[in-house]
Write a protein that holds these residues in place. Structure first.
Motif, PDB file in Angstrom:
ATOM      1  N   GLU A   1       0.834  -1.205   0.000  1.00 25.51           N
ATOM      2  CA  GLU A   1       0.000   0.000   0.000  1.00 25.51           C
ATOM      3  C   GLU A   1       0.868   1.254   0.000  1.00 25.51           C
ATOM      4  N   VAL A   2       1.895   1.251   0.859  1.00 26.27           N
ATOM      5  CA  VAL A   2       2.751   2.429   1.032  1.00 26.27           C
ATOM      6  C   VAL A   2       4.211   2.071   0.774  1.00 26.27           C
ATOM      7  N   PRO A   3       4.848   2.682  -0.238  1.00 22.45           N
ATOM      8  CA  PRO A   3       6.282   2.440  -0.448  1.00 22.45           C
ATOM      9  C   PRO A   3       7.114   3.051   0.691  1.00 22.45           C
ATOM     10  N   ARG A   4       8.241   2.438   0.975  1.00 24.66           N
ATOM     11  CA  ARG A   4       9.139   2.956   2.007  1.00 24.66           C
ATOM     12  C   ARG A   4       9.536   4.408   1.721  1.00 24.66           C
ATOM     13  N   TRP A   5       9.696   5.175   2.770  1.00 19.70           N
ATOM     14  CA  TRP A   5      10.133   6.576   2.777  1.00 19.70           C
ATOM     15  C   TRP A   5       9.066   7.538   2.247  1.00 19.70           C
ATOM     16  N   THR A   6       7.848   7.083   2.021  1.00 19.17           N
ATOM     17  CA  THR A   6       6.781   7.996   1.607  1.00 19.17           C
ATOM     18  C   THR A   6       5.842   8.253   2.780  1.00 19.17           C
ATOM     19  N   ASN A   7       5.020   9.304   2.671  1.00 19.20           N
ATOM     20  CA  ASN A   7       4.202   9.760   3.798  1.00 19.20           C
ATOM     21  C   ASN A   7       2.700   9.601   3.606  1.00 19.20           C
ATOM     22  N   ALA A   8       2.249   9.517   2.362  1.00 19.00           N
ATOM     23  CA  ALA A   8       0.804   9.433   2.120  1.00 19.00           C
ATOM     24  C   ALA A   8       0.255   8.128   2.696  1.00 19.00           C
ATOM     25  N   LYS A   9      -0.808   8.208   3.483  1.00 16.28           N
ATOM     26  CA  LYS A   9      -1.391   7.026   4.128  1.00 16.28           C
ATOM     27  C   LYS A   9      -2.335   6.342   3.134  1.00 16.28           C
ATOM     28  N   MET A  10      -1.750   5.530   2.267  1.00 12.43           N
ATOM     29  CA  MET A  10      -2.503   4.778   1.283  1.00 12.43           C
ATOM     30  C   MET A  10      -2.992   3.479   1.911  1.00 12.43           C
ATOM     31  N   GLU A  11      -4.212   3.060   1.544  1.00 15.16           N
ATOM     32  CA  GLU A  11      -4.756   1.845   2.145  1.00 15.16           C
ATOM     33  C   GLU A  11      -5.813   1.217   1.251  1.00 15.16           C
ATOM     34  N   ILE A  12      -6.026  -0.081   1.455  1.00 17.03           N
ATOM     35  CA  ILE A  12      -7.092  -0.779   0.747  1.00 17.03           C
ATOM     36  C   ILE A  12      -8.424  -0.224   1.227  1.00 17.03           C
ATOM     37  N   ALA A  13      -9.266   0.175   0.279  1.00 14.84           N
ATOM     38  CA  ALA A  13     -10.584   0.737   0.612  1.00 14.84           C
ATOM     39  C   ALA A  13     -11.540  -0.410   0.912  1.00 14.84           C
ATOM     40  N   THR A  14     -11.598  -0.813   2.161  1.00 13.06           N
ATOM     41  CA  THR A  14     -12.398  -1.981   2.534  1.00 13.06           C
ATOM     42  C   THR A  14     -13.899  -1.741   2.376  1.00 13.06           C
ATOM     43  N   GLU A  15     -14.327  -0.478   2.355  1.00 10.65           N
ATOM     44  CA  GLU A  15     -15.756  -0.168   2.292  1.00 10.65           C
ATOM     45  C   GLU A  15     -16.220   0.204   0.891  1.00 10.65           C
ATOM     46  N   GLU A  16     -15.374  -0.083  -0.126  1.00  8.63           N
ATOM     47  CA  GLU A  16     -15.755   0.196  -1.515  1.00  8.63           C
ATOM     48  C   GLU A  16     -15.726  -1.095  -2.324  1.00  8.63           C
ATOM     49  N   PRO A  17     -16.622  -1.256  -3.298  1.00  8.47           N
ATOM     50  CA  PRO A  17     -16.612  -2.463  -4.140  1.00  8.47           C
ATOM     51  C   PRO A  17     -15.272  -2.637  -4.848  1.00  8.47           C
ATOM     52  N   LEU A  18     -14.763  -3.837  -4.864  1.00 13.29           N
ATOM     53  CA  LEU A  18     -13.480  -4.235  -5.443  1.00 13.29           C
ATOM     54  C   LEU A  18     -12.279  -3.687  -4.679  1.00 13.29           C
ATOM     55  N   ASN A  19     -12.537  -2.944  -3.608  1.00 15.33           N
ATOM     56  CA  ASN A  19     -11.485  -2.562  -2.655  1.00 15.33           C
ATOM     57  C   ASN A  19     -10.206  -2.007  -3.288  1.00 15.33           C
ATOM     58  N   PRO A  20     -10.302  -0.919  -4.068  1.00 16.74           N
ATOM     59  CA  PRO A  20      -9.073  -0.319  -4.621  1.00 16.74           C
ATOM     60  C   PRO A  20      -8.225   0.297  -3.515  1.00 16.74           C
ATOM     61  N   ILE A  21      -6.991   0.645  -3.833  1.00 15.94           N
ATOM     62  CA  ILE A  21      -6.164   1.401  -2.894  1.00 15.94           C
ATOM     63  C   ILE A  21      -6.503   2.876  -3.040  1.00 15.94           C
ATOM     64  N   LYS A  22      -6.672   3.558  -1.921  1.00 18.23           N
ATOM     65  CA  LYS A  22      -6.945   5.001  -1.926  1.00 18.23           C
ATOM     66  C   LYS A  22      -6.165   5.645  -0.792  1.00 18.23           C
ATOM     67  N   GLN A  23      -6.154   6.967  -0.764  1.00 13.49           N
ATOM     68  CA  GLN A  23      -5.513   7.666   0.353  1.00 13.49           C
ATOM     69  C   GLN A  23      -6.554   7.912   1.432  1.00 13.49           C
ATOM     70  N   ASP A  24      -6.187   7.604   2.659  1.00 14.57           N
ATOM     71  CA  ASP A  24      -7.098   7.778   3.787  1.00 14.57           C
ATOM     72  C   ASP A  24      -7.423   9.262   3.978  1.00 14.57           C
TER      73      ASP A  24
END
Length: 304
Positions: A63-86
């Motif tokens: 979800e999150v590459p090392r040394w980056t800051n954006a809190k990216m995560e699997i969207a558990t509450e969306e159909p097909l669960n894409p990765i999004k920023q929290d």
């Protein structure tokens, strides 16, 4: 596996959808097998079967590459669960830099087909799960990309207690990392201490302090912040895999979690390829030339 971006990077509408080798849209949460080479779900094609000796290997979703800051995560509450920023309070979330670290200090992600059930009290920690797939800190030397699927071997686990919820942190390393072969003793955690001195201590300090810049108290740990070994970690993973199975077959209450999948045999939430395509097509399309905004880059000095 492949990914497809929708929406503008560094914006609330950004989504990263997943495709399998056949080009079909899938859910990374539900359709990518937990075990590398798994034949448990015959409809789920494994990338390839691989083990190191007798131990099982696992697929990790970065979800999150090392040394980056954006809190990216699997969207558990969306159909097909894409990765999004929290998002919190209408703003995109970034983790602060905590001296001497820059962003996340490992490639951070999750194990597919696992779920920490918020209605299940853990026998060890006495707390319920955090309603997400189980988290993974991949400590290899390569910086991975968001959406990458990495085959990892599990080394141990840290039991974070976050705002009263059990939030397991699996420590793992990519099987193709040069140092993966050096970690092979009876206790992998001891090997990590030997070959990556200070890394585990830094991991505990990071998880203890990363919310302090937001005005929150330090996080707590079970086992006094000690790492449990590989065998313990694998049992935790298997337990969360069973919780996920119950979720996908309506034997557990997932609340607002979306269980839409394309490949899970016998699941009442299984949808057609056409329906999956419609879900992705309804998301915003990337606009050419969109600039990527710089990440938060403030440093925070915290007491020990």
């Amino acid at each position: 596996y492949g990914t497809e971006q929708r929406g503008r990077p560094n914006s609330p509408d950004y989504r990263l959808y997943f495709k399998n080798a056949d080009g079909k849209y899938i859910s990374p949460f539900h359709d990518i097998p937990l075990f590398v080479g798994s034949k448990e779900d015959k409809e789920i094609p494994a990338k390839r079967s691989k083990t190191t000796g007798s131990e099982a290997l696992f697929n990790m979703i970065v979800e999150v590459p090392r040394w980056t800051n954006a809190k990216m995560e699997i969207a558990t509450e969306e159909p097909l669960n894409p990765i999004k920023q929290d998002i919190k309070k209408g703003k995109l979330r970034y983790v602060a830099n905590i001296f001497p670290h820059k962003g996340y200090i490992w490639n951070y992600g999750a194990l597919p087909q696992t779920w920490e059930d918020p209605n299940h009290k853990d026998n060890v920690t006495g707390c319920c799960g955090d309603n997400d797939p189980i988290d993974v800190c991949e400590i290899g030397s390569k910086i991975r990309s968001s959406g990458e699927i990495v085959q990892v071997k599990v080394l141990g686990v840290l039991a974070l207690v976050d705002e009263g919820e059990t939030d397991w942190k699996i420590i793992a390393i990519s099987v193709d990392d040069p140092e993966a072969q050096k970690i092979h003793g009876k206790n992998y955690i001891d090997d990590v201490k030997k070959h990556k001195p200070g890394y585990l201590e830094a991991t505990v300090n990071w998880f203890r302090s990363y919310k302090v810049p937001d005005g929150k108290p330090e996080n707590q740990f079970a086992f006094n912040g000690e790492f449990k070994d590989k065998d313990f970690a694998v049992e935790i993973i298997k337990s969360t895999h069973e919780c996920w199975k119950a979720l996908l077959h309506q034997k557990a209450d997932g609340g607002t979690i979306k269980c839409t999948n394309v490949l899970v045999s016998g699941s009442p939430f299984c949808c057609s390829e056409e329906d999956a395509q419609k879900i992705v097509q309804s998301a915003p399309v990337p606009v050419n030339g969109d600039s990527i905004s710089p990440e938060v880059d403030s440093w925070h000095f915290l007491p020990k």
